[in-house]
Scaffold this motif. Structure first.
Motif, mmCIF file in Angstrom:
data_model
loop_
_atom_site.group_PDB
_atom_site.id
_atom_site.type_symbol
_atom_site.label_atom_id
_atom_site.label_comp_id
_atom_site.label_asym_id
_atom_site.label_seq_id
_atom_site.Cartn_x
_atom_site.Cartn_y
_atom_site.Cartn_z
ATOM 1 N N SER A 196 10.180 -12.739 1.260
ATOM 2 C CA SER A 196 11.122 -11.999 2.101
ATOM 3 C C SER A 196 11.416 -10.595 1.558
ATOM 4 C CB SER A 196 12.437 -12.777 2.204
ATOM 5 O OG SER A 196 13.098 -12.734 0.951
ATOM 6 N N MET A 197 10.888 -10.276 0.389
ATOM 7 C CA MET A 197 11.201 -8.978 -0.224
ATOM 8 C C MET A 197 10.181 -7.911 0.205
ATOM 9 S SD MET A 197 12.257 -10.431 -4.000
ATOM 10 C CE MET A 197 11.475 -9.134 -4.910
ATOM 11 N N PRO A 198 10.651 -6.678 0.416
ATOM 12 C CA PRO A 198 9.702 -5.618 0.794
ATOM 13 C C PRO A 198 8.875 -5.172 -0.420
ATOM 14 C CG PRO A 198 11.905 -4.705 0.526
ATOM 15 C CD PRO A 198 12.045 -6.193 0.337
ATOM 16 N N PRO A 199 7.704 -4.570 -0.171
ATOM 17 C CA PRO A 199 6.928 -4.047 -1.290
ATOM 18 C C PRO A 199 7.725 -2.968 -2.028
ATOM 19 C CG PRO A 199 5.764 -3.741 0.783
ATOM 20 C CD PRO A 199 7.098 -4.272 1.119
ATOM 21 N N TRP A 200 7.297 -2.729 -3.227
ATOM 22 C CA TRP A 200 7.981 -1.717 -4.042
ATOM 23 C C TRP A 200 7.123 -0.469 -4.139
ATOM 24 C CZ3 TRP A 200 7.516 -1.651 -9.983
ATOM 25 C CH2 TRP A 200 8.255 -0.612 -10.516
ATOM 26 N N GLN A 201 5.918 -0.617 -4.697
ATOM 27 C CA GLN A 201 5.000 0.512 -4.774
ATOM 28 C C GLN A 201 3.923 0.327 -3.715
ATOM 29 O OE1 GLN A 201 3.792 0.089 -8.883
ATOM 30 N NE2 GLN A 201 5.259 1.665 -9.502
ATOM 31 N N GLY A 202 3.464 1.443 -3.169
ATOM 32 C CA GLY A 202 2.399 1.368 -2.168
ATOM 33 C C GLY A 202 1.081 1.832 -2.746
ATOM 34 N N GLY A 203 -0.009 1.352 -2.175
ATOM 35 C CA GLY A 203 -1.324 1.783 -2.646
ATOM 36 C C GLY A 203 -2.388 0.785 -2.250
ATOM 37 N N GLY A 204 -3.490 0.818 -2.970
ATOM 38 C CA GLY A 204 -4.558 -0.143 -2.722
ATOM 39 C C GLY A 204 -4.115 -1.519 -3.187
ATOM 40 N N GLU A 244 -2.977 -5.162 3.770
ATOM 41 C CA GLU A 244 -3.966 -5.953 4.482
ATOM 42 C C GLU A 244 -4.719 -5.022 5.440
ATOM 43 O OE1 GLU A 244 -2.577 -9.899 5.869
ATOM 44 O OE2 GLU A 244 -3.341 -9.161 7.794
ATOM 45 N N ARG A 245 -3.982 -4.128 6.048
ATOM 46 C CA ARG A 245 -4.594 -3.174 6.984
ATOM 47 C C ARG A 245 -3.769 -1.895 6.974
ATOM 48 N NH1 ARG A 245 -7.658 -2.533 11.532
ATOM 49 N NH2 ARG A 245 -8.699 -4.498 11.130
ATOM 50 N N VAL A 246 -4.461 -0.771 6.903
ATOM 51 C CA VAL A 246 -3.757 0.515 6.924
ATOM 52 C C VAL A 246 -4.269 1.353 8.075
ATOM 53 C CG1 VAL A 246 -3.323 2.690 5.682
ATOM 54 C CG2 VAL A 246 -3.435 0.533 4.413
ATOM 55 N N SER A 247 -3.355 1.903 8.868
ATOM 56 C CA SER A 247 -3.748 2.924 9.832
ATOM 57 C C SER A 247 -2.600 3.912 9.857
ATOM 58 C CB SER A 247 -3.994 2.317 11.211
ATOM 59 O OG SER A 247 -2.757 2.088 11.848
ATOM 60 N N PHE A 248 -2.835 5.081 10.449
ATOM 61 C CA PHE A 248 -1.769 6.073 10.445
ATOM 62 C C PHE A 248 -0.627 5.687 11.376
ATOM 63 C CE2 PHE A 248 -4.964 8.807 8.387
ATOM 64 C CZ PHE A 248 -4.213 9.043 7.216
ATOM 65 N N SER A 249 -0.848 4.667 12.194
ATOM 66 C CA SER A 249 0.270 4.224 13.018
ATOM 67 C C SER A 249 1.081 3.130 12.316
ATOM 68 C CB SER A 249 -0.244 3.728 14.374
ATOM 69 O OG SER A 249 -1.160 2.681 14.146
ATOM 70 N N GLY A 250 0.604 2.664 11.173
ATOM 71 C CA GLY A 250 1.385 1.662 10.433
ATOM 72 C C GLY A 250 0.509 0.859 9.493
ATOM 73 N N THR A 251 1.161 0.156 8.582
ATOM 74 C CA THR A 251 0.429 -0.580 7.559
ATOM 75 C C THR A 251 0.924 -2.009 7.502
ATOM 76 O OG1 THR A 251 -0.061 1.369 6.238
ATOM 77 C CG2 THR A 251 0.112 -0.691 5.041
ATOM 78 N N ARG A 252 -0.030 -2.952 7.427
ATOM 79 C CA ARG A 252 0.360 -4.357 7.260
ATOM 80 C C ARG A 252 0.135 -4.716 5.812
ATOM 81 N NH1 ARG A 252 -2.273 -6.569 11.769
ATOM 82 N NH2 ARG A 252 -3.849 -7.571 10.487
ATOM 83 N N PHE A 253 1.147 -5.345 5.200
ATOM 84 C CA PHE A 253 1.058 -5.601 3.772
ATOM 85 C C PHE A 253 0.333 -6.901 3.478
ATOM 86 C CE2 PHE A 253 4.999 -3.040 4.252
ATOM 87 C CZ PHE A 253 4.433 -1.864 3.784
ATOM 88 N N LEU A 293 1.579 -12.470 -0.939
ATOM 89 C CA LEU A 293 1.843 -12.640 -2.375
ATOM 90 C C LEU A 293 0.565 -13.115 -3.069
ATOM 91 C CD1 LEU A 293 5.225 -14.573 -2.469
ATOM 92 C CD2 LEU A 293 4.836 -12.189 -3.122
ATOM 93 N N PRO A 294 0.325 -12.766 -4.286
ATOM 94 C CA PRO A 294 1.106 -11.888 -5.153
ATOM 95 C C PRO A 294 0.737 -10.423 -4.983
ATOM 96 C CG PRO A 294 -0.750 -12.787 -6.370
ATOM 97 C CD PRO A 294 -0.821 -13.369 -4.993
ATOM 98 N N PHE A 295 -0.293 -10.148 -4.139
ATOM 99 C CA PHE A 295 -0.874 -8.797 -4.098
ATOM 100 C C PHE A 295 0.084 -7.760 -3.519
ATOM 101 C CE2 PHE A 295 -4.188 -12.068 -3.489
ATOM 102 C CZ PHE A 295 -4.671 -12.032 -4.777
ATOM 103 N N LYS A 296 1.019 -8.243 -2.683
ATOM 104 C CA LYS A 296 2.000 -7.334 -2.088
ATOM 105 C C LYS A 296 2.716 -6.499 -3.152
ATOM 106 C CE LYS A 296 5.918 -9.110 -0.329
ATOM 107 N NZ LYS A 296 6.809 -9.801 0.636
ATOM 108 N N PHE A 297 2.870 -7.107 -4.337
ATOM 109 C CA PHE A 297 3.602 -6.413 -5.404
ATOM 110 C C PHE A 297 2.687 -5.870 -6.498
ATOM 111 C CE2 PHE A 297 6.975 -9.298 -3.754
ATOM 112 C CZ PHE A 297 7.830 -8.292 -3.305
ATOM 113 N N GLU A 298 1.386 -5.821 -6.212
ATOM 114 C CA GLU A 298 0.452 -5.351 -7.246
ATOM 115 C C GLU A 298 -0.377 -4.185 -6.708
ATOM 116 O OE1 GLU A 298 -1.723 -8.810 -8.634
ATOM 117 O OE2 GLU A 298 0.053 -9.600 -9.650
ATOM 118 N N ALA A 299 0.294 -3.069 -6.449
ATOM 119 C CA ALA A 299 -0.418 -1.902 -5.919
ATOM 120 C C ALA A 299 -1.308 -1.295 -7.002
ATOM 121 C CB ALA A 299 0.597 -0.860 -5.446
ATOM 122 N N GLY A 300 -2.496 -0.896 -6.603
ATOM 123 C CA GLY A 300 -3.388 -0.192 -7.541
ATOM 124 C C GLY A 300 -4.167 -1.133 -8.434
#
Ligand code: PMP
Length: 420
Positions: free
Chosen positions: A246-254, A258-267, A270-277
């Motif tokens: 239920s917690m939002p991501p903290w850092q963003g990145g690779g 799950e999917r990134v577009s300029f209209s929005g990003t799907r995260f 777990l656990p990858f949601k919190f492991e940017a980069g």
């Protein structure tokens, strides 16, 4: 329970056989960081020699091997703290980053003005400052559990702090500065009864006792790898799955998407949601080996050994007139903090160093604790599984001699510019 042969155990730690200033090293600064066994050193070396590739991405052999080793280390961590699911284990840079993650993700999304966060007087700055930053941005208020004169947490006062406004209790499992073992299970139960979550800072606990996050019923549990015989730059945030989902991501990145577009990003989940980069892959693999090393030692035998060392030192120092022990909690980890009425802490540290004995002096990143003790610091000796009775006797002997030496005869030879 059988304790492993100490000579054999020490041979697994190459650094212990070096000398410092012409003396065999006596390493008593384990609460700051521990030395590493060969299994950890070799796993990191092998990773870079034979396996190096990025995780979770490429279609090639090395990447598959690395991803397998990286995720196997996560499973080792899950088992080490008895989490229910591997995805409840998030790799971080260490305890500090893990606490900042919770403060920024959970804290910023959940707290509002007037909500309360309960900390204790014992906390390391890493478990104070992130909450202060959070309080500044959300208007939350920090409350503090105080200590009795022996360094035990005042549970009566703690209970009086708890109310409907309490949202989080963030508490050290063991104090790095004076070794108090907090009654975390009771603290968690009381917090839960008040409807609050609990984050346990286990930085000083994991190397000394078996941790079971389910038995504790902790919501978050954090620690750094380097204090449990693993590499630096890697640590763990454990969080209950439903909570972290239920917690939002903290850092963003690779990695965290799950999917990134300029209209929005799907995260990502777990656990990858919190492991940017790209993560510290070698560190995670090394920490996996460190946790296997600790799990291979009977925890009761380890406690008995480390307790024996602590008691020897406490008894030895009690018989030196000028020395005062700081923190005599009922339940203590192998940490002995003290001050001398004769010498400054730093001078004691330097004089011990000249004899190859490594201790820490200063406030131990626990200034609010030092303030309440009316001290600006202590000398701290902290023990690990590989320390020997001979080492702690050498330490006590060195202090005894020092306290029989007139101040002006103590000449500290400042040759420490020598090559490391
Ligand atoms: N909490 C405690 C109790 C600690 O002892 C330490 C390290 N001294 C930390 C947090 C912070 O650990 P790190 O600097 O590895 O993030």
């Amino acid at each position: 329970p059988i304790f492993p042969d100490l000579d054999h155990l020490r041979q697994q730690f190459p650094l212990l056989s070096r000398s410092v200033h012409g003396h065999p090293l006596v390493y008593l600064d384990n609460a700051a960081t521990t030395q590493k066994p060969l299994s950890v050193i070799e796993s990191v070396d092998r990773y870079y020699r034979e396996q190096n590739a990025n995780v979770h991405r490429a279609a090639h052999f090395l990447s598959a091997c690395t991803t397998h080793a990286f995720e196997a280390a996560r499973e080792t961590a899950r088992h080490f703290i008895n989490a229910r699911f591997a995805e409840e284990v998030i790799w971080t840079r260490g305890a500090t980053e893990a606490i900042n993650l919770v403060a920024n993700s959970w804290g910023r999304s959940q707290l509002k003005e007037g909500d309360e966060i309960v900390l204790s007087r014992l906390e390391h700055h890493a478990n104070i400052v992130p909450w202060q930053l959070l309080a500044e941005t959300t208007g939350a208020i920090i409350k503090v559990i105080e200590l009795d004169e022996s360094g035990n947490l005042d549970l009566q006062q703690y209970q009086r702090l708890l109310s409907q406004k309490t949202r989080l209790v963030a508490i050290a499992h063991i104090s790095n500065a004076i070794g108090t073992i907090s009654p975390v299970k009771a603290i968690i139960e009381l917090a839960h009864n008040a409807g609050a979550l609990v984050l346990v800072d286990g930085s000083q606990a994991v190397a000394h006792q078996k941790v079971d996050v389910q038995a504790l019923d902790a919501d978050f549990y954090v620690f750094s790898g380097h204090k449990v015989y693993g590499p630096t730059g890697i640590g763990i945030l454990y969080g209950r799955r439903e909570l972290m989902e239920s917690m939002p991501p903290w850092q963003g990145g690779g990695e965290m998407i799950e999917r990134v577009s300029f209209s929005g990003t799907r995260f990502n989940s777990l656990p990858f949601k919190f492991e940017a980069g790209t993560p510290n892959i070698a560190g995670a693999i090394g920490l996996g080996k460190a946790m296997e090393f600790v799990s291979g030692i009977d925890s009761e035998a380890m406690n008995a050994h480390e307790d024996k060392l602590r008691k020897l030192v406490e008894d030895g120092l009690t018989s030196i007139n000028d020395i005062r022990l700081i923190g005599q909690a009922k339940h203590k980890a192998p940490v002995v903090s003290f001050v001398s009425s004769h010498y400054h802490n730093q001078d004691i540290g330097l004089m011990l160093d000249q004899q190859g004995i490594a201790v820490r002096t200063g406030h131990h990143c626990a200034m609010p604790l030092m303030e309440s003790l009316n001290l600006n610091g202590t000398v701290r000796a902290s023990f690990a599984i590989y320390n020997s009775v001979d080492e702690v006797k050498a330490f006590v002997d060195a202090l005894e001699k020092l306290h029989h030496t007139p101040l002006h005869d103590v000449i500290v030879d400042m040759k420490s510019e020598m090559a490391c």
